[in-house]
Structures are given as C-alpha cells and as structure tokens.
Write an enzyme that holds these catalytic residues in place. Structure first.
Site, PDB file in Angstrom:
ATOM      1  N   THR A  21      54.740  63.866  49.797  1.00 20.99           N
ATOM      2  CA  THR A  21      55.026  62.516  50.303  1.00 20.99           C
ATOM      3  C   THR A  21      55.394  62.508  51.782  1.00 20.99           C
ATOM      4  O   THR A  21      55.061  61.576  52.511  1.00 20.99           O
ATOM      5  CB  THR A  21      56.158  61.888  49.458  1.00 20.99           C
ATOM      6  OG1 THR A  21      55.684  61.754  48.120  1.00 20.99           O
ATOM      7  CG2 THR A  21      56.567  60.527  49.970  1.00 20.99           C
ATOM      8  N   SER A  65      52.397  68.099  45.597  1.00 20.47           N
ATOM      9  CA  SER A  65      53.013  69.372  45.196  1.00 20.47           C
ATOM     10  C   SER A  65      52.700  69.767  43.763  1.00 20.47           C
ATOM     11  O   SER A  65      52.856  70.925  43.387  1.00 20.47           O
ATOM     12  CB  SER A  65      54.520  69.354  45.448  1.00 20.47           C
ATOM     13  OG  SER A  65      55.184  68.533  44.528  1.00 20.47           O
ATOM     14  N   THR A  97      58.041  66.693  46.729  1.00 20.45           N
ATOM     15  CA  THR A  97      59.322  66.896  46.043  1.00 20.45           C
ATOM     16  C   THR A  97      59.159  67.147  44.543  1.00 20.45           C
ATOM     17  O   THR A  97      60.085  67.625  43.901  1.00 20.45           O
ATOM     18  CB  THR A  97      60.230  65.666  46.236  1.00 20.45           C
ATOM     19  OG1 THR A  97      59.573  64.525  45.678  1.00 20.45           O
ATOM     20  CG2 THR A  97      60.556  65.437  47.692  1.00 20.45           C
ATOM     21  N   ASP A  98      57.982  66.832  43.997  1.00 20.13           N
ATOM     22  CA  ASP A  98      57.829  66.935  42.544  1.00 20.13           C
ATOM     23  C   ASP A  98      58.081  68.349  42.019  1.00 20.13           C
ATOM     24  O   ASP A  98      58.597  68.525  40.918  1.00 20.13           O
ATOM     25  CB  ASP A  98      56.424  66.474  42.113  1.00 20.13           C
ATOM     26  CG  ASP A  98      56.266  64.961  42.219  1.00 20.13           C
ATOM     27  OD1 ASP A  98      57.278  64.277  42.451  1.00 20.13           O
ATOM     28  OD2 ASP A  98      55.131  64.469  42.068  1.00 20.13           O
TER      29      ASP A  98
HETATM   30  N1  ASP Z   1      56.349  62.364  44.800  1.00 20.41           N
HETATM   31  C1  ASP Z   1      55.991  63.540  45.431  1.00 20.41           C
HETATM   32  C2  ASP Z   1      56.763  63.795  46.699  1.00 20.41           C
HETATM   33  O1  ASP Z   1      57.869  63.358  46.771  1.00 20.41           O
HETATM   34  C3  ASP Z   1      54.575  63.862  45.543  1.00 20.41           C
HETATM   35  C4  ASP Z   1      54.493  65.347  45.657  1.00 20.41           C
HETATM   36  O2  ASP Z   1      55.338  66.050  45.094  1.00 20.41           O
HETATM   37  O3  ASP Z   1      53.584  65.824  46.320  1.00 20.41           O
HETATM   38  O4  ASP Z   1      56.351  64.414  47.619  1.00 20.41           O
END
Ligand code: ASP
EC number: 3.5.1.1
Length: 340
Positions: A21, A65, A97-98
């Site tokens: 993100t 991710s 963050t995932d």
């Molecule tokens: N929601 C995710 C983020 O916070 C998407 C990811 O992990 O790529 O980055």
C-alpha cells in the site's frame, strides 16, 4: 569489501522498496489501488530524508505483500547484506502490511548484522488524504540510523511505534493503528522525532541460511465442527511439518487427536494458539484434545509463538537442517518470549 562511493562521507541509508500500500495509488478511476510507485518516488516530498544523508534507494519489486514469498525474501536478505558491505549504517524495507508480521520474523531469524534492518509500510495508499507512508518511512529511517537500534536485529516501525518481529501482529485490517505487540507492547516509540526504546536489546536467535527451499509446512486451523479430510491427507501430500492453529491454549476436537498422533510419528507437529494473543498451556487441561493430551501424543506446544511464526520457524529449521532442534527453538522463542 565492496565499497560505495561516498564523496561527502555522509551516513548511508539504504532503502529497498517491495511494493504494498505504501507504493500504491489508484491508476484510473474505479481501478482500486495498485503498487506502481517506485522507491525513488517514495522519497518525493520527504525533504528530511535528503538532509545530511546519502540515501541509496532501490525498487526490488512492486507487488502486494500477499505475493511475496520465502524465495524472494532470501533475495531481499542478500540485497540487505550487500548494503551493509557497501557501508550502509541503516537499512529500510518498505512493503505491504498484510504479511509484514511474517516477513519481519523470517528476516529477523536470518539477519546476523549489527546494522538495523527496519521494515515499514502504510495502511493508506499514497493518494489517500491521510496517507501514512511518508511519516512511516521517515520514522523507519530515523530508527534505522539510530545507534540505539544496533544489535536489535529486524524492527517493524508503523504508526509511530517500534515493534519486535517476535511479538508484532497485524491486529486490524484497515485502521492506522493496525500493528500491535499483544501481551508485550511495543519495543519503543518515536517521541518528538527521536527514538525512544522502552526495552533493552537482548540476546538474539539467528539461524544459518536455509540450504533447501522446496520443503512445505502445512498450517491447519482448528474450527468448530471441522472435518478431518485435510488432516488425513497431510502426510500423503508430502508436507514436511504441520502447524495446528489450535483453539484457546492449544486444543483441538476429539475427532482430530488420533490423526494428529499419526502425523507426529512422521513429521513435527506444532500446536499454536489461534487466539492472536497469549500462550499455549502445558499442564492445565487433561481432556481428549487438550494441550496435555496433544503433548502426550507427540505434538509440540508453541507458547507465545503464533501459528504463522511457528510455520516460519519450522520451515527455516528444516531448510538449514536443524529440524530436530525445533523443541529448543520453540522453548527459546515461544516461552522465553518475554525476555526476547
Ligand atoms: N493492505 C496491504 C498493505 O497494507 C496490501 C499489501 O499488503 O500489499 O500494504
């Protein structure tokens, strides 16, 4: 030793961008956010990152991710080791963050340098009015360059807090305060642009690099009224270890226990709590399917290690030929976690 030219002898900060993100924006109306922002562009508008620093930034990949994998992380690790050789005093990785709680733990178990390796990301994409990426990247850079961060291994910096990979969890899907270290709290925080640690650095556990990467670890969640089909096939499917994401303090249904016992005769079976906070027990419950029963049947309780991190630990141990020492490592990381 490889040497990066640094005419001005400014401290070198290396940043590797992986996507997520923090690197996302909507590319056309209605398309949803996509990872399209390069590492270079991440620095735009963060003027503080240009002051008194020699910043080296590379886009290592641009993926959500969920699509990172162990193989790619090993390449990231080698890139980061190279940055140390080139003189970096701190390294920052930006990513989604995932899977941040998993990548941080994976890298921490392999990171043997004193130089801080700091992971960060964002909960809001870059074109959101409340985009948190720039602030997180600036915080992460400050943490990475702070001498107090040396010998602390990998750190996760999000939302003004510093977390240890062993403890950190993504506890909320969407809010800015998504990252927590349940039971333990953050290792530190940013206070008035300074790094303030709340705990001392302590002895780290570092594993050798995995020699093989083709082994597989299954992770099965215990759920109410679950069938046994997947469990029956774990061995036949060629898995090299099984992690059970168990109820409460390490419990499964009566239907699962004989099958788990069978699996333990062939491969390691790790039992971790699916609750998201708190340890497995060892000597509290004696019913069929309890932690005491599963221990008697050959399963290993994981203490504070969550199922995802237990899976990473056994995967790395198999990869470096130390799977037989799993109990020792679980003891160190899962039960002495408060000291870690
Ligand atoms: N929601 C995710 C983020 O916070 C998407 C990811 O992990 O790529 O980055």
């Amino acid at each position: 030793m490889a040497q990066r030219l640094n005419h001005n002898s400014l401290p070198i900060l290396s940043i590797g961008a992986l996507g997520g993100t923090v690197s996302m924006r909507t590319t056309q109306p209605g398309s949803g956010a996509q990872p399209v922002i390069t590492g270079e562009a991440l620095l735009d508008g963060i003027s503080q990152l240009h002051e008194g620093l020699d910043v080296h930034i590379e886009t290592l990949c641009l993926v959500p991710s969920a699509s990172l994998d162990f193989n790619l992380l090993l390449e990231v690790l080698i890139w980061a080791q190279e940055q140390v050789k080139l003189g970096a005093l701190g390294i920052v990785i930006t990513q989604g963050t995932d899977t941040l709680e998993e990548t941080a733990f994976f890298l921490d178990l392999l990171w043997d340098a004193d130089v801080p390796l700091v992971l960060t990301g964002a909960m809001h994409p870059s074109d959101h009015p409340g985009a948190d990426g720039p602030a997180n990247l600036l915080d992460a850079s400050r943490v990475a360059l702070d001498t107090q961060s040396r010998k602390r291994g990998v750190l996760v910096v999000m939302n003004g807090q510093i977390h240890q990979p062993l403890h950190v969890r993504k506890c909320s899907s969407i809010t800015l305060d998504a990252f927590n270290s349940p039971f333990f709290g953050p290792a530190g925080l940013m206070l008035e642009n300074r790094v303030l640690y709340l705990r001392k650095a302590c002895a780290r556990t570092v594993l050798p690099m995995p020699r093989s990467i083709h082994h597989k670890v299954a992770l099965l969640p215990a759920t109410l009224s679950a069938d046994t089909v997947l469990l029956e096939h774990v061995l036949a499917l060629g898995y090299d270890a099984l992690v059970v994401s168990a109820f409460g303090a390490g419990h499964v249904s009566v239907e699962w226990v004989d099958l788990i016992e069978q699996v333990t005769t062939e491969i390691p079976v790790l039992v971790a709590s699916r609750t998201g906070s708190g340890p497995t027990a060892e000597a509290s419950y004696g019913f069929i399917g309890s932690e005491m029963d599963l221990i008697d049947r050959g399963a290993l309780m994981c203490g504070f290690l969550c199922p995802y991190k237990a899976r990473i630990l056994i995967w790395l141990l198999i990869g470096c030929g130390h799977a037989r020492d799993i109990a020792k490592y679980v003891q160190r990381l899962g039960f002495k976690a408060a000291e870690a």
